[in-house]
Every structure is written in structure tokens, then in C-alpha cells.
Design an enzyme around this catalytic site. Structure first.
Site, PDB file in Angstrom:
ATOM      1  N   TYR A   1       0.845  -1.210   0.000  1.00  0.00           N
ATOM      2  CA  TYR A   1       0.000   0.000   0.000  1.00  0.00           C
ATOM      3  C   TYR A   1       0.873   1.250   0.000  1.00  0.00           C
ATOM      4  O   TYR A   1       0.683   2.168  -0.807  1.00  0.00           O
ATOM      5  CB  TYR A   1      -0.936  -0.013   1.204  1.00  0.00           C
ATOM      6  CG  TYR A   1      -1.955   1.110   1.165  1.00  0.00           C
ATOM      7  CD1 TYR A   1      -3.159   0.957   0.482  1.00  0.00           C
ATOM      8  CD2 TYR A   1      -1.707   2.325   1.793  1.00  0.00           C
ATOM      9  CE1 TYR A   1      -4.085   1.982   0.424  1.00  0.00           C
ATOM     10  CE2 TYR A   1      -2.624   3.356   1.742  1.00  0.00           C
ATOM     11  CZ  TYR A   1      -3.816   3.181   1.055  1.00  0.00           C
ATOM     12  OH  TYR A   1      -4.729   4.212   0.995  1.00  0.00           O
TER      13      TYR A   1
ATOM     14  N   LYS B   1       1.264   3.984  -3.164  1.00  0.00           N
ATOM     15  CA  LYS B   1       0.871   5.383  -2.993  1.00  0.00           C
ATOM     16  C   LYS B   1       2.058   6.326  -3.161  1.00  0.00           C
ATOM     17  O   LYS B   1       1.930   7.403  -3.755  1.00  0.00           O
ATOM     18  CB  LYS B   1       0.199   5.576  -1.640  1.00  0.00           C
ATOM     19  CG  LYS B   1      -1.125   4.817  -1.502  1.00  0.00           C
ATOM     20  CD  LYS B   1      -2.106   5.149  -2.627  1.00  0.00           C
ATOM     21  CE  LYS B   1      -3.472   4.514  -2.414  1.00  0.00           C
ATOM     22  NZ  LYS B   1      -4.423   4.834  -3.505  1.00  0.00           N
TER      23      LYS B   1
END
Length: 278
Positions: A189, A193
Site C-alpha cells: 500500500y 501510494k
């Protein structure tokens, strides 16, 4: 000179939104429609995308479009662009919103939590990067190229406060579990990002002379009936002492995709209740 009100106006502009049938994808589409734009919701779940598009059409009086699209496949993205152009004749905005977000509640084999770095499955790593980064790259490559050809467009990459800071793994801990079974925010994650912010800067300079602006937004966590103990731990890290409401990013989205941000490119707008300033 445009008035401030006119600078936010999106009347007639077509906005392609990946992950368009998801929690925030729908909200991005609503924001576009509320300002007169025409949202095109791309989602792997085509039926859901069509249903959400129909709801937006009814609610806002614009002809929203819902399309099934696997953004990890270049042929699928090219087909979605072709269908959008056939129906609406143009694309003005691309919002790269789609992402895998594995839930920390999913437990792996042998009592060890799958999300921990030592156990993190390679196939999950590949899948997360394929959707979150490769998908954004392909959509930017294929749809952005069309914008560059026309000489104008906006790309917005939806990153996260975890593109700016590391996850505080303490907020995911479960009382009574051994260390090996404690869930964490998956490494993929943060990598996805942060990668989106890097992609933003690259594209912003690459297409600066083609009239295509590229920015990112890094939102904080959205309240969605999470476990109260988790919410309390997270909000203790946020100066405003709460998570975001699901409608709370709409105005920021409109700002970043409209002429209101006409002198802004390569930037990452952090909207996180102050979490990253602590």
C-alpha cells in the site's frame, strides 16, 4: 479574467475515473457531476459501474457512463477510451483512483498474519502494484496521450497520507495476539501510494508543454464504520481528532481537476486532518 466561480465550473468536461464504482470513486464522480462535468466510471465490476452511473445521471442530470474495464490490460484501457470518445467525443480529465487495499483482518496460513512483511505473499504484492501503479501508468499513457494530442487535459492521481508518512503499525494491533499474528498495513500500500506521487511528478514535467497538468491528492482515512477501537487509535494521531467524512474530499477533487488549479502541476495536495504535520 475568469471569475472564481467560473474557474471551478466543469460544464461539459468528461472525466474518466478508475475504480469508479468504489467508495471514493463514486464520490469523485458525484463531485464532477455536481459541477456540470460528465463522469465516466471505469470498474472491473461493470454492472456496479453502470448502476452507479445511472444513479448519478438521475441525481445530477448529466449523462454519466459506466464501463467495465480491467485497467491492468492495455487493450481494455484502449477500448474504454474508444467507447468514451464514441459516446462523448472527448476526454478532459483522468482520475487514477483504482487500488487494491488488502484488509488487515485477512489471516494467512500457519497462524502467521499474511500482511506482515516476513510473510507477505508475492502474488499479493504483484496484484497490488499491478492495479495501483501499472493501472495508473497504463491509463495515463493511453488516455493522457489523447489529452496531449488535443493540447489540454488534467490527470489526478489519488495517493494517500501514507505516501507521505509511514503507517503507524500500532493502530492495527489486536489485543492478546502473538507478535507473528499481529496484522499490519501491507507494505504494498505504501509503495503504491508513494509511487503514484513519483508518477505524478514525472508526468507533470513530461507533458508540461502539451497542456496536460498532473497532480496528486493524498487523503487521510475515511470513516466507513470501522472498528471503534481502531478509529480511536487512529484519531489520536490526527490533530482534528477525527477521520474524514466520505464527502469531504469532493471540493478538493474539483479544485484539482478544474481551472481553479490552472497554475498547479506536479504537486501533491495533502488533505489529512493534520496527521502528517505531527
Amino acid at each position: 479574467m475568469k471569475s472564481v466561480r467560473d474557474a471551478f465550473d466543469l460544464t461539459g468536461r468528461v472525466a474518466v475515473i478508475t475504480g469508479g464504482a468504489g467508495l471514493l470513486g463514486v464520490k469523485h464522480a458525484e463531485a464532477i457531476a455536481e459541477m456540470g462535468g460528465i463522469p465516466v466510471l471505469l470498474d472491473l465490476n461493470g454492472e456496479k459501474a453502470e448502476a452507479r452511473a445511472g444513479e448519478i445521471t438521475t441525481a445530477y442530470g448529466v449523462q454519466a457512463l459506466g464501463l467495465c474495464c480491467d485497467i491492468t490490460q492495455p487493450e481494455a484501457v484502449s477500448d474504454a477510451l474508444a467507447r468514451t470518445l464514441a459516446a462523448l467525443r472527448r476526454v478532459d480529465i483522468l482520475i487514477n483512483n483504482a487500488a487494491n487495499n488488502p484488509k488487515v483482518e485477512e489471516v494467512g496460513l500457519s497462524g502467521a498474519h499474511w500482511s506482515r512483511l516476513e510473510n507477505f505473499p508475492l502474488d499479493v504484492w504483484h496484484r497490488d502494484l499491478e492495479v495501483g501503479l501499472t493501472g495508473a501508468f497504463l491509463c495515463s499513457q493511453i488516455i493522457g496521450r489523447e489529452m496531449a494530442r488535443r493540447g489540454k487535459g488534467v490527470i489526478l492521481n489519488v495517493a494517500s497520507d501514507l505516501a507521505v508518512i509511514a503507517p503507524d503499525q500500532r493502530i492495527y494491533r489486536q489485543p492478546g495476539l502473538p507478535e507473528a499474528q499481529q496484522p499490519v498495513k501491507p507494505v504494498s500500500y505504501s509503495v503504491v501510494k508513494a509511487g503514484l506521487v513519483g508518477l505524478t511528478r514525472y508526468l507533470a514535467t513530461y507533458w508540461a508543454d502539451k497542456g496536460v497538468r498532473v497532480n496528486a491528492i493524498s487523503p487521510g482515512g475515511v470513516y466507513n464504520n470501522q472498528d471503534p477501537a481502531f478509529v480511536k487509535r487512529l484519531t489520536n494521531l490526527i490533530p482534528m481528532a477525527r477521520m474524514a467524512d466520505r464527502d469531504e474530499y469532493k471540493a478538493a477533487i474539483v479544485f484539482l481537476v478544474s481551472d481553479a488549479s490552472s497554475y498547479m502541476t506536479g504537486a501533491n495536495l495533502v488533505v489529512d486532518g493534520g496527521r502528517t504535520c505531527w
